[in-house]
Design an enzyme around this catalytic site. Structure first.
Site, mmCIF file in Angstrom:
data_model
loop_
_atom_site.group_PDB
_atom_site.id
_atom_site.type_symbol
_atom_site.label_atom_id
_atom_site.label_comp_id
_atom_site.label_asym_id
_atom_site.label_seq_id
_atom_site.Cartn_x
_atom_site.Cartn_y
_atom_site.Cartn_z
ATOM 1 N N ASP A 1 -23.114 -81.905 38.646
ATOM 2 C CA ASP A 1 -23.915 -82.407 37.523
ATOM 3 C C ASP A 1 -23.740 -81.516 36.300
ATOM 4 O OD1 ASP A 1 -25.172 -80.393 38.979
ATOM 5 O OD2 ASP A 1 -27.180 -81.044 38.437
ATOM 6 N N ASP B 1 -22.196 -74.332 34.557
ATOM 7 C CA ASP B 1 -22.926 -73.368 33.734
ATOM 8 C C ASP B 1 -22.149 -72.047 33.734
ATOM 9 O OD1 ASP B 1 -25.005 -71.591 32.802
ATOM 10 O OD2 ASP B 1 -26.475 -73.092 33.323
ATOM 11 N N GLY C 1 -20.401 -70.996 36.121
ATOM 12 C CA GLY C 1 -19.170 -71.252 36.870
ATOM 13 C C GLY C 1 -19.144 -70.548 38.219
ATOM 14 N N THR D 1 -21.025 -71.005 41.015
ATOM 15 C CA THR D 1 -21.051 -71.916 42.162
ATOM 16 C C THR D 1 -19.670 -72.530 42.377
ATOM 17 O OG1 THR D 1 -23.330 -72.474 41.577
ATOM 18 C CG2 THR D 1 -22.213 -73.954 43.125
ATOM 19 N N ASP E 1 -32.952 -80.863 37.533
ATOM 20 C CA ASP E 1 -34.389 -80.642 37.728
ATOM 21 C C ASP E 1 -34.931 -79.457 36.941
ATOM 22 O OD1 ASP E 1 -33.066 -78.631 39.388
ATOM 23 O OD2 ASP E 1 -35.055 -78.239 40.220
#
Ligand code: PRP
Length: 176
Positions: free
Chosen positions: A98, A101, A103, A105, A157
């Protein structure tokens, strides 16, 4: 504090852009079977909308990972909360995110998936915040490049809420 959400990327804009991404992916993967990996939880809405538009043969698997609290080395391990259900050896895999950010992950996920010997690994992200990047990863398919704003909705979220919004919104905090 009162939370308000203002529409940032509308439902219609999301639809148009996902149509465009799917068109490109369908062309790029002509003649191949695409094994898409939805990274839970944030990617569920994007994965569903994208997958519905894919005309190449598609297989779908899910992973849930956490890369935080494991140190800062890009070669560090990811904590796998839910692993792949089936082997990906020899498959054309596409990681669906999604948001990209720092990077962290993604860089760790790619390292992990490389050990499974797929035919190829590509990345498709709905949102990209390049100004936040700490690890040298790039998406092959990117829906929207955005500034560093607090975005929610369409899977994203804040404290597990707002994922179900049909658009991408900006979360603002205001005094009561
Ligand atoms: C988000 C997002 C990516 C990651 C991006 O997941 O879905 O996986 O953070 O951040 P990074 O580039 O800095 O690593 P999150 O951990 O919030 O989990 P969620 O998808 O379940 O909300």
């Amino acid at each position: 504090m009162k939370e308000t959400v203002e529409i940032f990327i509308s439902e219609a804009e999301l639809k148009t852009r996902i149509d465009e991404l799917a068109f490109k992916i369908n062309n790029d993967y002509k003649g191949e079977t695409l094994h898409i990996i939805c990274i839970l939880k944030g990617s569920i809405f994007f994965t569903c909308e994208l997958a519905k538009r894919l005309t190449v043969p598609v297989e779908i698997d899910f992973m849930q990972v956490s890369s935080y609290g494991d140190g800062t080395e890009s070669s560090g391990q990811i904590k796998i909360i839910k692993d792949l259900d089936s082997p990906v050896t020899g498959k054309h895999i596409m990681i669906i995110e999604d948001i990209l950010d720092s990077g962290r992950t993604l860089s760790r996920l790619i390292e992990y998936l490389k050990t499974k010997n797929p035919a190829g690994i590509s990345v498709c992200t709905l949102l990209d915040k390049p100004s936040r990047r700490e690890y040298p990863v790039k998406a092959d398919y990117n829906g929207f490049e955005i500034e560093d704003r607090f975005v929610v909705g369409f899977g994203l979220d804040y404290a597990q809420r707002y994922r179900n919004l049909p658009y991408i919104g900006i979360l603002n905090f205001e005094e009561d």
